[in-house]
Design a protein around this motif. Structure first.
Motif, PDB file in Angstrom:
ATOM      1  N   MET A 142     -26.125  73.792 111.980  1.00  7.54           N
ATOM      2  CA  MET A 142     -25.897  73.562 110.839  1.00  7.54           C
ATOM      3  C   MET A 142     -24.617  74.202 109.639  1.00  7.54           C
ATOM      4  SD  MET A 142     -28.697  74.651 107.489  1.00  7.54           S
ATOM      5  CE  MET A 142     -27.979  76.706 106.977  1.00  7.54           C
ATOM      6  N   ILE A 143     -24.646  72.785 109.101  1.00 10.71           N
ATOM      7  CA  ILE A 143     -23.061  72.861 108.758  1.00 10.71           C
ATOM      8  C   ILE A 143     -23.758  73.110 107.006  1.00 10.71           C
ATOM      9  CG2 ILE A 143     -20.851  71.722 107.968  1.00 10.71           C
ATOM     10  CD1 ILE A 143     -21.108  73.024 110.363  1.00 10.71           C
ATOM     11  N   ARG A 144     -22.483  73.777 106.468  1.00  9.80           N
ATOM     12  CA  ARG A 144     -23.122  74.220 104.416  1.00  9.80           C
ATOM     13  C   ARG A 144     -21.490  73.143 103.967  1.00  9.80           C
ATOM     14  NH1 ARG A 144     -24.926  79.478 105.234  1.00  9.80           N
ATOM     15  NH2 ARG A 144     -27.113  78.653 105.355  1.00  9.80           N
ATOM     16  N   HIS A 145     -21.627  72.872 102.926  1.00 13.71           N
ATOM     17  CA  HIS A 145     -20.368  71.830 102.366  1.00 13.71           C
ATOM     18  C   HIS A 145     -20.421  71.812 100.837  1.00 13.71           C
ATOM     19  CE1 HIS A 145     -16.583  68.819 101.740  1.00 13.71           C
ATOM     20  NE2 HIS A 145     -18.231  68.600 101.653  1.00 13.71           N
ATOM     21  N   ILE A 146     -19.645  73.123 100.789  1.00 13.85           N
ATOM     22  CA  ILE A 146     -19.342  73.070  99.295  1.00 13.85           C
ATOM     23  C   ILE A 146     -18.634  73.246  98.408  1.00 13.85           C
ATOM     24  CG2 ILE A 146     -19.998  75.410  97.019  1.00 13.85           C
ATOM     25  CD1 ILE A 146     -20.996  76.450  99.637  1.00 13.85           C
ATOM     26  N   LEU A 147     -18.739  72.131  97.192  1.00 17.51           N
ATOM     27  CA  LEU A 147     -17.736  72.018  96.662  1.00 17.51           C
ATOM     28  C   LEU A 147     -17.335  72.481  94.868  1.00 17.51           C
ATOM     29  CD1 LEU A 147     -17.666  67.989  97.649  1.00 17.51           C
ATOM     30  CD2 LEU A 147     -16.177  69.835  98.587  1.00 17.51           C
ATOM     31  N   PHE A 148     -16.628  72.998  94.133  1.00 19.19           N
ATOM     32  CA  PHE A 148     -16.347  73.079  92.879  1.00 19.19           C
ATOM     33  C   PHE A 148     -15.449  72.388  91.897  1.00 19.19           C
ATOM     34  CE2 PHE A 148     -17.098  76.999  95.877  1.00 19.19           C
ATOM     35  CZ  PHE A 148     -18.317  77.577  94.329  1.00 19.19           C
ATOM     36  N   TRP A 149     -16.035  71.573  91.268  1.00 17.12           N
ATOM     37  CA  TRP A 149     -15.126  70.692  90.202  1.00 17.12           C
ATOM     38  C   TRP A 149     -15.347  71.313  88.670  1.00 17.12           C
ATOM     39  CZ3 TRP A 149     -18.892  67.256  92.752  1.00 17.12           C
ATOM     40  CH2 TRP A 149     -18.485  66.990  93.598  1.00 17.12           C
ATOM     41  N   ASN A 150     -13.908  71.464  87.935  1.00 20.47           N
ATOM     42  CA  ASN A 150     -14.925  71.636  86.260  1.00 20.47           C
ATOM     43  C   ASN A 150     -14.336  69.873  85.316  1.00 20.47           C
ATOM     44  OD1 ASN A 150     -13.683  74.439  85.818  1.00 20.47           O
ATOM     45  ND2 ASN A 150     -11.542  73.299  86.678  1.00 20.47           N
ATOM     46  N   TYR A 151     -15.253  70.303  84.276  1.00 25.46           N
ATOM     47  CA  TYR A 151     -14.851  68.884  83.381  1.00 25.46           C
ATOM     48  C   TYR A 151     -14.214  69.036  83.153  1.00 25.46           C
ATOM     49  CZ  TYR A 151     -20.670  69.905  83.375  1.00 25.46           C
ATOM     50  OH  TYR A 151     -21.711  71.058  83.417  1.00 25.46           O
ATOM     51  N   THR A 152     -14.056  67.544  82.880  1.00 30.37           N
ATOM     52  CA  THR A 152     -12.261  66.480  81.922  1.00 30.37           C
ATOM     53  C   THR A 152     -12.296  67.030  80.931  1.00 30.37           C
ATOM     54  OG1 THR A 152     -13.435  65.026  81.265  1.00 30.37           O
ATOM     55  CG2 THR A 152     -13.318  64.405  84.046  1.00 30.37           C
ATOM     56  N   ASP A 153     -10.915  67.314  80.573  1.00 29.19           N
ATOM     57  CA  ASP A 153     -10.815  67.659  78.955  1.00 29.19           C
ATOM     58  C   ASP A 153     -11.418  66.981  78.145  1.00 29.19           C
ATOM     59  OD1 ASP A 153      -9.061  69.456  79.920  1.00 29.19           O
ATOM     60  OD2 ASP A 153      -7.362  68.227  79.903  1.00 29.19           O
ATOM     61  N   GLU A 157     -25.496  72.048  90.187  1.00 31.83           N
ATOM     62  CA  GLU A 157     -25.136  72.811  89.509  1.00 31.83           C
ATOM     63  C   GLU A 157     -24.702  73.157  88.661  1.00 31.83           C
ATOM     64  OE1 GLU A 157     -28.410  73.412  88.679  1.00 31.83           O
ATOM     65  OE2 GLU A 157     -29.918  72.646  90.269  1.00 31.83           O
ATOM     66  N   GLU A 158     -24.772  73.664  87.873  1.00 35.85           N
ATOM     67  CA  GLU A 158     -24.042  74.544  86.757  1.00 35.85           C
ATOM     68  C   GLU A 158     -23.424  75.662  87.106  1.00 35.85           C
ATOM     69  OE1 GLU A 158     -23.142  76.869  82.232  1.00 35.85           O
ATOM     70  OE2 GLU A 158     -25.140  75.487  82.610  1.00 35.85           O
ATOM     71  N   ASN A 159     -22.105  75.887  87.932  1.00 35.15           N
ATOM     72  CA  ASN A 159     -21.515  77.277  88.217  1.00 35.15           C
ATOM     73  C   ASN A 159     -21.811  78.244  87.505  1.00 35.15           C
ATOM     74  OD1 ASN A 159     -20.158  78.317  90.322  1.00 35.15           O
ATOM     75  ND2 ASN A 159     -18.343  78.493  89.358  1.00 35.15           N
ATOM     76  N   LEU A 160     -22.312  79.518  87.960  1.00 37.84           N
ATOM     77  CA  LEU A 160     -22.419  80.258  87.011  1.00 37.84           C
ATOM     78  C   LEU A 160     -20.841  82.146  86.955  1.00 37.84           C
ATOM     79  CD1 LEU A 160     -26.167  81.181  87.359  1.00 37.84           C
ATOM     80  CD2 LEU A 160     -25.254  79.817  84.853  1.00 37.84           C
ATOM     81  N   SER A 161     -20.391  81.573  87.781  1.00 37.97           N
ATOM     82  CA  SER A 161     -19.262  82.673  88.055  1.00 37.97           C
ATOM     83  C   SER A 161     -17.482  82.017  87.611  1.00 37.97           C
ATOM     84  CB  SER A 161     -18.932  82.405  89.503  1.00 37.97           C
ATOM     85  OG  SER A 161     -18.590  81.599  89.959  1.00 37.97           O
ATOM     86  N   SER A 162     -17.148  82.465  87.512  1.00 38.60           N
ATOM     87  CA  SER A 162     -15.463  81.947  86.786  1.00 38.60           C
ATOM     88  C   SER A 162     -15.300  81.052  87.499  1.00 38.60           C
ATOM     89  CB  SER A 162     -14.862  82.853  86.065  1.00 38.60           C
ATOM     90  OG  SER A 162     -14.539  83.729  87.555  1.00 38.60           O
ATOM     91  N   GLY A 163     -13.708  80.355  86.865  1.00 37.54           N
ATOM     92  CA  GLY A 163     -13.257  79.382  88.320  1.00 37.54           C
ATOM     93  C   GLY A 163     -14.003  77.783  87.668  1.00 37.54           C
TER      94      GLY A 163
END
Length: 76
Positions: free
Chosen positions: A1-12, A46-52
Motif C-alpha cells: 500500500m502507498i500513502r499519498h499526502i498533499l498539503f495546500w493553502n487557500y488562495t489569497d 480535510e481541513e488541516n488541524l496542525s499549523s503551516g
C-alpha cells in the motif's frame, strides 16, 4: 500500500472573501468523484488541524503503479 499526502493553502482571494468553508465543501465534493479510480483504496480532503497549511489531501493506493496511473490522469 502507498500513502499519498498533499498539503495546500487557500488562495489569497479565498481568504480575503472568507470563503474557506465553501471552498472546502467544493473540494470534498470533487474528491468524492475520484473514488472509482482503479487502485485507489481511500481518498479524503480535510481541513488541516496542525499549523503551516490549510488543507490536507490524503489517499491510499494498492501499489506504486496505481499511484503513477492516478498522477498521470491529471497531466494533460
Amino acid at each position: 500500500m502507498i500513502r499519498h499526502i498533499l498539503f495546500w493553502n487557500y488562495t489569497d482571494e479565498v481568504k480575503e472573501k472568507h470563503q474557506e468553508k465553501e471552498t472546502l465543501i467544493k473540494l470534498k465534493e470533487s474528491v468524492e468523484t475520484l473514488k472509482d479510480i482503479e487502485g485507489l483504496l481511500c481518498v479524503e480532503m480535510e481541513e488541516n488541524l496542525s499549523s503551516g497549511y490549510d488543507l490536507v489531501f490524503y489517499s491510499e493506493f494498492e501499489n506504486l503503479e496505481a499511484l503513477k496511473n492516478f498522477s498521470k490522469s491529471f497531466i494533460t
